[in-house]
Design an enzyme around this catalytic site. Structure first.
Site, PDB file in Angstrom:
ATOM      1  N   HIS A 200      46.153  30.975  33.334  1.00 41.05           N
ATOM      2  CA  HIS A 200      45.987  29.770  34.144  1.00 41.05           C
ATOM      3  C   HIS A 200      44.995  28.824  33.483  1.00 41.05           C
ATOM      4  CE1 HIS A 200      43.016  32.743  35.507  1.00 41.05           C
ATOM      5  NE2 HIS A 200      42.215  31.716  35.763  1.00 41.05           N
TER       6      HIS A 200
ATOM      7  N   HIS B 193      42.263  25.745  34.386  1.00 40.05           N
ATOM      8  CA  HIS B 193      41.481  25.095  35.443  1.00 40.05           C
ATOM      9  C   HIS B 193      41.372  23.599  35.126  1.00 40.05           C
ATOM     10  CE1 HIS B 193      39.484  28.781  37.148  1.00 40.05           C
ATOM     11  NE2 HIS B 193      39.746  29.256  35.948  1.00 40.05           N
TER      12      HIS B 193
HETATM   13  P1  5GP Z   1      39.348  32.824  36.348  1.00 39.11           P
HETATM   14  O1  5GP Z   1      37.928  33.263  36.579  1.00 39.11           O
HETATM   15  O2  5GP Z   1      40.279  34.000  36.272  1.00 39.11           O
HETATM   16  O3  5GP Z   1      39.483  31.902  35.177  1.00 39.11           O
HETATM   17  O4  5GP Z   1      39.732  31.971  37.615  1.00 39.11           O
HETATM   18  C1  5GP Z   1      40.445  32.454  38.705  1.00 39.11           C
HETATM   19  C2  5GP Z   1      40.450  31.378  39.780  1.00 39.11           C
HETATM   20  O5  5GP Z   1      41.468  31.691  40.715  1.00 39.11           O
HETATM   21  C3  5GP Z   1      39.149  31.258  40.547  1.00 39.11           C
HETATM   22  O6  5GP Z   1      38.642  29.942  40.424  1.00 39.11           O
HETATM   23  C4  5GP Z   1      39.534  31.606  41.981  1.00 39.11           C
HETATM   24  O7  5GP Z   1      38.868  30.824  42.950  1.00 39.11           O
HETATM   25  C5  5GP Z   1      41.033  31.342  41.995  1.00 39.11           C
HETATM   26  N1  5GP Z   1      41.765  32.188  42.924  1.00 39.11           N
HETATM   27  C6  5GP Z   1      41.681  33.543  43.016  1.00 39.11           C
HETATM   28  N2  5GP Z   1      42.510  33.993  43.965  1.00 39.11           N
HETATM   29  C7  5GP Z   1      43.155  32.896  44.472  1.00 39.11           C
HETATM   30  C8  5GP Z   1      44.148  32.734  45.507  1.00 39.11           C
HETATM   31  O8  5GP Z   1      44.611  33.677  46.136  1.00 39.11           O
HETATM   32  N3  5GP Z   1      44.575  31.462  45.735  1.00 39.11           N
HETATM   33  C9  5GP Z   1      44.087  30.392  45.040  1.00 39.11           C
HETATM   34  N4  5GP Z   1      44.572  29.179  45.362  1.00 39.11           N
HETATM   35  N5  5GP Z   1      43.142  30.512  44.077  1.00 39.11           N
HETATM   36  C10 5GP Z   1      42.688  31.747  43.799  1.00 39.11           C
END
Ligand code: 5GP
Ligand code: ZN
Length: 139
Positions: A100, A102
């Site tokens: 993903h 951001h």
């Molecule tokens: P990472 O740390 O893996 O780069 O970011 C994961 C992101 O996914 C975090 O910013 C977190 O808030 C978001 N996230 C995790 N679970 C969910 C979910 O169930 N729904 C949504 N919309 N965002 C999520």
């Protein structure tokens, strides 16, 4: 689809999300734990844990969405700038093991800060590192 993956479940429509954009290959939706107003995520619908596992075509498809999405997120929030982040691996801050990007709008004084603790290097070291990378690229 990975059954234990929250983003796979969102892509499959099993878990709700606040959708921004969708096509056959990717989905953009609001981050449930935003770092800033308008914090948006762009995911591939297919499950890949890390970006280097993606076929180039699918990665390119995600990449093609980035300019329009970045512009829309920044303008909609009236932000002055935007961070586009893509974390790979726990050490990098990746919490969800599904590729993903951001999109995080930035405004002055938002308190998010910016850490870029640049180190010094030298040409010899940089050349060695470039050689190692080039070797793996096969160029
Ligand atoms: P990472 O740390 O893996 O780069 O970011 C994961 C992101 O996914 C975090 O910013 C977190 O808030 C978001 N996230 C995790 N679970 C969910 C979910 O169930 N729904 C949504 N919309 N965002 C999520
Ligand atoms: Zn997944």
């Amino acid at each position: 689809m990975a059954d234990d993956c929250i983003f796979c479940r969102i892509a499959a429509g099993e878990v709700p999300c606040t959708r921004v954009y969708e096509d056959d290959t990717c989905l953009a939706f609001m981050d449930i734990g935003p770092l800033a107003d308008g914090h948006t995520l762009l995911i591939s619908k297919k499950h890949y844990e890390f970006i280097h596992e993606m076929p180039a075509d699918e990665a390119a498809h995600l990449g093609r969405q980035i300019p329009a999405l970045a512009r829309a997120v920044q303008e909609a929030m009236g932000a002055d700038g935007l961070n586009v982040l893509q974390n790979n691996g726990h050490v990098s801050g990746q919490a969800v093991g599904h590729v993903h990007f951001h999109f995080i709008p930035r405004v002055p004084g938002d308190g998010l800060g910016y850490r870029w603790p640049a180190r010094e290097s030298d040409t010899e070291t940089l050349k060695k590192q470039a050689d190692a990378i080039r070797q793996r690229l096969g160029t």
